[in-house]
Design an enzyme around this catalytic site. Structure first.
Site, PDB file in Angstrom:
ATOM      1  N   HIS A  93       0.855  -1.199   0.000  1.00 38.31           N
ATOM      2  CA  HIS A  93       0.000   0.000   0.000  1.00 38.31           C
ATOM      3  C   HIS A  93       0.885   1.241   0.000  1.00 38.31           C
ATOM      4  O   HIS A  93       1.969   1.241   0.596  1.00 38.31           O
ATOM      5  CB  HIS A  93      -0.902  -0.014   1.237  1.00 38.31           C
ATOM      6  N   GLU A  95       0.837   3.888   1.598  1.00 34.95           N
ATOM      7  CA  GLU A  95       1.236   4.396   2.926  1.00 34.95           C
ATOM      8  C   GLU A  95       2.382   3.564   3.497  1.00 34.95           C
ATOM      9  O   GLU A  95       3.285   4.101   4.143  1.00 34.95           O
ATOM     10  CB  GLU A  95       0.005   4.397   3.855  1.00 34.95           C
ATOM     11  N   GLY A 177      -7.345   9.033  -0.520  1.00 34.61           N
ATOM     12  CA  GLY A 177      -7.769   9.919   0.564  1.00 34.61           C
ATOM     13  C   GLY A 177      -7.865  11.386   0.183  1.00 34.61           C
ATOM     14  O   GLY A 177      -7.970  12.244   1.053  1.00 34.61           O
TER      15      GLY A 177
HETATM   16  C1  PEP Z   1      -6.744   3.161   0.360  1.00 32.15           C
HETATM   17  O1  PEP Z   1      -6.266   3.552   1.406  1.00 32.15           O
HETATM   18  O2  PEP Z   1      -6.393   2.069  -0.142  1.00 32.15           O
HETATM   19  C2  PEP Z   1      -7.750   3.983  -0.286  1.00 32.15           C
HETATM   20  C3  PEP Z   1      -8.098   3.692  -1.507  1.00 32.15           C
HETATM   21  O3  PEP Z   1      -8.238   5.044   0.453  1.00 32.15           O
HETATM   22  P1  PEP Z   1      -9.430   6.028   0.019  1.00 32.15           P
HETATM   23  O4  PEP Z   1     -10.561   5.167  -0.489  1.00 32.15           O
HETATM   24  O5  PEP Z   1      -9.788   6.741   1.273  1.00 32.15           O
HETATM   25  O6  PEP Z   1      -8.902   6.913  -1.037  1.00 32.15           O
END
Ligand code: PEP
Length: 255
Positions: A93, A95, A177
């Site tokens: 991911h 992050e 996000g």
């Molecule tokens: C994610 O964190 O994988 C994601 C897609 O977040 P969001 O839907 O909030 O953009």
């Protein structure tokens, strides 16, 4: 191919969220076209496996280590995730890539470990790839994603991917996000490119059965048009997956 609606709860969730699967099912009935997956924080894995069993909802982790066990304080191995009864794990991911040093090489090792975990089937890795805003603006998005895939999948042999045990998530970093979403054309183009990379890697028969999710600001309002795109076989959802009414609305957008 069924559509996978996957919720990434990130570092959100209390033990009383164990009621959410029942709440979700009161809003969205199980059917033959949608699979639902919830990826809670690690402390909730086992309790959520039990809570979801009666509702046909799968559980996954948000990360795992590539080693089986050892002096890796704060980490959880793929085998440990599998021991909770969870069946999926999100890997790479953005992050994790940005804050925890998960390079493509690390993701490759974790992907290998996830597939080998457990007895028999192992975990299904959801391998996340996606370009930054600067890379998209420089016209490098496809090259970047292709490069990420090549390394992240480099430790898999032909026997490892049968199409049912590997999921790819295309998540443009700038869309996560932020409320920003690529154009439908850009999503379709990237998913077609990813399918092509998978075909080169595994051959057309296997590649055609690998689910490719889109992730990045998926909401009830945009889910229908995104999920209708060819080669979009589901969604990975962060913010909109914390409330069951919006998660159910996204699942209901699958046609
Ligand atoms: C994610 O964190 O994988 C994601 C897609 O977040 P969001 O839907 O909030 O953009």
């Amino acid at each position: 191919m069924k559509t996978l609606i996957a919720a990434n709860w990130k570092m959100h969730g209390k033990l009383d969220w164990v009621d959410k699967p029942a709440e979700f099912r009161s809003l969205f009935r199980a059917n033959d076209v949608v699979d639902v997956l919830i990826c809670p924080p690690a402390h909730m894995l086992e309790i959520m496996v039990r809570a979801c069993a009666g509702h046909g909802i799968s559980i996954g982790a948000q990360n795992c280590h590539d080693k089986t066990s050892g002096a890796y304080t704060g980490e959880i191995s793929a085998q440990m995730v599998a021991d909770t009864g969870a069946t999926y794990v999100i890997l790479g991911h953005s992050e994790r890539r940005a804050m925890f040093g998960d390079t493509d090489e690390v993701v490759a090792a974790k992907t290998r470990a996830a597939l080998g975990a457990g007895i028999g089937a192992g975990l299904v890795p959801i391998v996340c790839v996606g370009e930054s805003r600067a890379e998209r603006e420089a016209g490098q998005a496809e090259e970047v994603v292709g490069g990420q895939l090549a390394v992240c999948l480099s430790k898999l042999g032909p026997e490892d991917a049968d199409g049912t045990n590997l999921v790819i998530a295309y998540e443009p970093v700038w869309a996560i996000g932020t409320g920003l979403v690529p154009t439908l054309e850009d999503i379709a183009t990237m998913h077609d490119h990813i399918r092509g990379c998978l075909t080169t890697r595994f051959g057309v028969k296997i590649a055609d059965t690998i689910q490719i999710l889109y992730g990045g600001s998926v909401k009830p309002a945009n889910a229908k048009e995104i999920l209708a795109l060819k080669d979009v076989s589901g969604a990975l959802i962060g913010g909109a997956a914390l409330e069951m009414d919006s998660l159910a609305a996204i699942a209901a957008a699958v046609e």
